[in-house]
Scaffold this motif. Structure first.
Motif, PDB file in Angstrom:
ATOM      1  N   LYS A 246      40.153  89.093  37.041  1.00 36.72           N
ATOM      2  CA  LYS A 246      41.069  88.832  38.146  1.00 36.72           C
ATOM      3  C   LYS A 246      40.324  88.072  39.224  1.00 36.72           C
ATOM      4  O   LYS A 246      39.184  88.414  39.561  1.00 36.72           O
ATOM      5  N   ASN A 247      40.952  87.047  39.765  1.00 38.17           N
ATOM      6  CA  ASN A 247      40.377  86.305  40.889  1.00 38.17           C
ATOM      7  C   ASN A 247      38.948  85.835  40.605  1.00 38.17           C
ATOM      8  O   ASN A 247      38.076  85.901  41.456  1.00 38.17           O
ATOM      9  N   GLY A 248      38.702  85.379  39.359  1.00 37.50           N
ATOM     10  CA  GLY A 248      37.389  84.847  39.042  1.00 37.50           C
ATOM     11  C   GLY A 248      36.324  85.887  38.791  1.00 37.50           C
ATOM     12  O   GLY A 248      35.165  85.551  38.620  1.00 37.50           O
ATOM     13  N   GLU A 249      36.680  87.179  38.755  1.00 37.91           N
ATOM     14  CA  GLU A 249      35.708  88.222  38.485  1.00 37.91           C
ATOM     15  C   GLU A 249      36.030  88.893  37.155  1.00 37.91           C
ATOM     16  O   GLU A 249      37.140  88.776  36.637  1.00 37.91           O
ATOM     17  N   VAL A 250      35.042  89.583  36.601  1.00 36.48           N
ATOM     18  CA  VAL A 250      35.229  90.273  35.326  1.00 36.48           C
ATOM     19  C   VAL A 250      35.003  91.761  35.542  1.00 36.48           C
ATOM     20  O   VAL A 250      34.048  92.153  36.211  1.00 36.48           O
ATOM     21  N   TYR A 251      35.877  92.589  34.955  1.00 40.70           N
ATOM     22  CA  TYR A 251      35.809  94.023  35.174  1.00 40.70           C
ATOM     23  C   TYR A 251      35.619  94.776  33.869  1.00 40.70           C
ATOM     24  O   TYR A 251      35.916  94.282  32.789  1.00 40.70           O
ATOM     25  N   ASN A 252      35.164  96.001  33.969  1.00 42.85           N
ATOM     26  CA  ASN A 252      34.930  96.864  32.824  1.00 42.85           C
ATOM     27  C   ASN A 252      36.018  97.915  32.711  1.00 42.85           C
ATOM     28  O   ASN A 252      36.885  98.027  33.580  1.00 42.85           O
TER      29      ASN A 252
END
Length: 445
Positions: A246-252
Motif C-alpha cells: 500500500k502506498n509504495g510500502e510492503v507489509y507482512n
C-alpha cells in the motif's frame, strides 16, 4: 529532523540483526544509499563486506560449483565459491564479515531459491556453513522498479523482517544527500549492549505474549466479514505487490514465525536500549505488518499501528524498570508565551517525538490567539506606541520567542502538520517584524 534518518535506521537494523539473528530485508527505491551504509557500518565495526547481486549471479556462484576433483571419485563434488572462501579465510584471521545480498527480487527463481537457502540455512551446496559471526543483510527494489516477471512470494517475505527503507520526506531526502562525503561518517549512533540473561529472556517472552494477547482481544471480531487479525493467511501465493503493498510500502502478515521473530527483536531492542519511537515502529511494522485482511480506512490502519507501538514501548519500559512516562509539558496560562517557549526548550530533549509535537501544537494555538494577522488586528498595531512600556517589553519578548520556536517546530512537527503550521508562523513573523522595531524605539524613548 534527523539529518541522517536513513543511515541511522539501517545501522540500528544491523545491530538488531546481529543480536537477534533475525534476517532483515531492506525494501526501497534505487539510489537511497543502502550499499554505502552497509560499507559504513562494516568499516566502523571492523567487518569485511562481501556482496552478492541476485540479478547478476547464477546458482553455482551462490551455492558452489560441481567439479571432478581428480581424486578418483565417480561422482562430482561441490566446490565452494570464491566469496565463501574469502569469508572463511578472513574468519580464521579474526575478521568477521557482512554478506550483503542485493536485488533479490530481480533474481531468477532458481537463483532466488539458492539465495533463500544461503540466507535462512546459512549453508552452501556442500553443506558448509557460514561462520557464526557472519551477518547477512538483504535488499531489494520495490516491484514498480523491476521487470514484470520479478517478484518475491508472500511465504518468503514472511521469513524476513521487512524494512520499508526511505526518507521521512522529500526535505529529508535532500537534507541527507546534500552533505560532503565524509559527513555521513560523523556522529554515528552509539549503541549500548546490555546482557540478555535468561531472566530477561523469560520476562521478554511474557511481555511479547501479553502484546499479542492484547492485540487479539482488541481486534477480534465475531463477525468474520469484518477486518480482524490475519493469523490464518489465505493468500500465500501473493507476491509482494497487490494485497501486501500500500502506498509504495510492503507489509507482512502474522504467523508463528512472526511471533518468534518479534520476541527475538524485542530482546535485541532491550539489549541496545532502543528508545527511538519511530525506529521501534519501523521494525514492528516489518514483523507484524498490517496483520489484517483489510482496513476500512487509513484512520483504522493508523490506530492499529499506534496501538502496537504503544504496547511495545510500554513493555520495553517495564523491562528496563522504567515507569510509563507521563507528559512533562503543558501550557501554563499563568506564564507568558515567551516563558512557555523557554520551558519547552528546557524539556525538548526529554520529550518523545509524539509529546514534542503535541507541546508544539499547544504553543501554536496560543500564538495564533495572541498574534493575529487579520486587518482589524493589524490596524490596532498602528497605535502600538500608545501601549505601556511593560506591554511593549512583553510583546517584544514574545515575538523573539516565536522566532526561536519556529526552529523547534520545524524539527518536532510531522510532515502532515509541518507545512501549514510553519507557513502560519512565518506569516506572523513577517507581519510583526516592522512593529517590533517600533517597540524598541518606543521603549528607548
Amino acid at each position: 529532523m534527523n539529518k541522517n534518518y536513513m543511515r541511522d535506521l539501517m545501522l540500528t537494523g544491523f545491530e538488531l540483526s546481529r543480536i537477534s539473528g533475525v534476517p532483515m530485508l531492506y525494501l526501497g527505491n534505487p539510489g537511497m544509499g543502502k550499499t554505502t551504509i552497509v560499507n559504513l557500518w562494516a568499516k566502523h565495526n571492523g567487518y569485511h563486506v562481501e556482496s552478492l547481486i541476485g540479478s547478476a549471479f547464477d546458482r553455482s556462484e551462490i551455492l558452489g560449483y560441481m567439479v571432478n576433483d581428480g581424486a578418483g571419485c565417480e561422482y562430482l563434488r561441490t566446490k565452494a565459491p570464491e566469496w565463501f572462501h574469502t569469508i572463511t579465510e578472513l574468519e580464521k584471521n579474526g575478521i568477521p564479515s557482512v554478506l550483503f545480498i542485493d536485488e533479490i527480487a530481480g533474481a531468477p527463481k532458481d537463483v532466488q531459491a539458492s539465495l533463500y537457502r544461503l540466507i535462512f540455512e546459512r549453508t552452501i551446496g556442500n553443506g558448509q556453513k557460514l561462520p557464526e559471526s557472519t551477518i547477512i543483510a538483504s535488499a531489494s527494489n520495490y516491484k514498480d522498479n523491476l521487470p514484470s516477471m520479478c517478484d518475491i512470494t508472500a511465504p518468503n517475505l514472511n521469513r524476513f523482517c521487512l524494512i520499508n527503507f526511505g526518507p521521512q520526506s522529500f526535505e529529508g531526502l535532500y537534507t541527507e544527500f546534500l552533505q560532503k562525503a565524509d559527513a555521513i561518517e560523523k556522529f554515528l549512533p552509539d549503541f549500548d549492549h546490555r546482557e540478555l540473561s535468561e531472566e530477561i529472556k523469560e520476562k521478554a517472552s511474557l511481555a511479547v505474549r501479553g502484546i499479542f494477547e492484547k492485540l487479539n482481544s482488541t481486534y477480534y471480531a465475531k463477525d468474520s466479514s469484518k477486518s480482524q487479525l490475519n493469523f490464518a493467511n489465505k493468500r500465500l501465493n501473493n507476491v509482494f505487490t497487490g494485497e501486501y503493498s500500500k502506498n509504495g510500502e510492503v507489509y507482512n502478515f502474522i504467523s508463528g514465525r512472526t511471533i518468534g521473530y518479534f520476541w527475538d527483536i524485542f530482546c535485541a531492542m532491550y539489549s541496545i536500549g532502543l528508545s527511538n519511537a519511530e525506529y521501534i515502529g519501523k521494525f514492528i511494522d516489518g514483523l507484524i505488518g498490517l496483520g489484517f485482511n483489510s482496513f476500512s480506512d487509513i484512520q483504522e490502519l493508523n490506530a492499529y499501528r499506534k496501538f502496537i507501538r504503544e504496547l511495545t514501548k510500554d513493555a520495553l519500559n517495564e523491562l528496563w524498570g522504567k515507569k510509563k512516562k507521563q507528559k512533562t509539558f503543558s501550557y501554563n496560562s499563568k506564564l507568558s508565551l515567551a516563558e512557555n517557549i523557554d520551558a519547552l526548550i528546557t524539556l525538548q530533549d526529554k520529550l518523545e517525538s509524539e509529546e514534542a509535537e503535541e507541546a508544539c501544537m499547544q504553543i501554536v494555538s496560543e500564538i495564533e490567539a495572541e498574534f493575529k494577522t487579520d486587518t482589524d488586528s493589524i490596524s490596532k498595531l498602528l497605535f502600538i506606541n500608545k501601549k505601556s512600556k511593560a506591554e511593549l517589553i512583553k510583546l517584544r519578548k514574545d515575538y523573539y520567542a516565536i522566532e526561536i520556536f519556529y526552529l523547534i517546530a520545524s524539527e518536532a512537527l510531522s510532515a502532515s502538520k509541518k507545512n501549514s503550521t510553519l507557513s502560519k508562523l512565518n506569516e506572523i513573523i513577517t507581519t510583526y517584524k516592522f512593529y517590533m522595531n517600533t517597540c524598541i524605539q518606543t521603549e528607548a524613548a
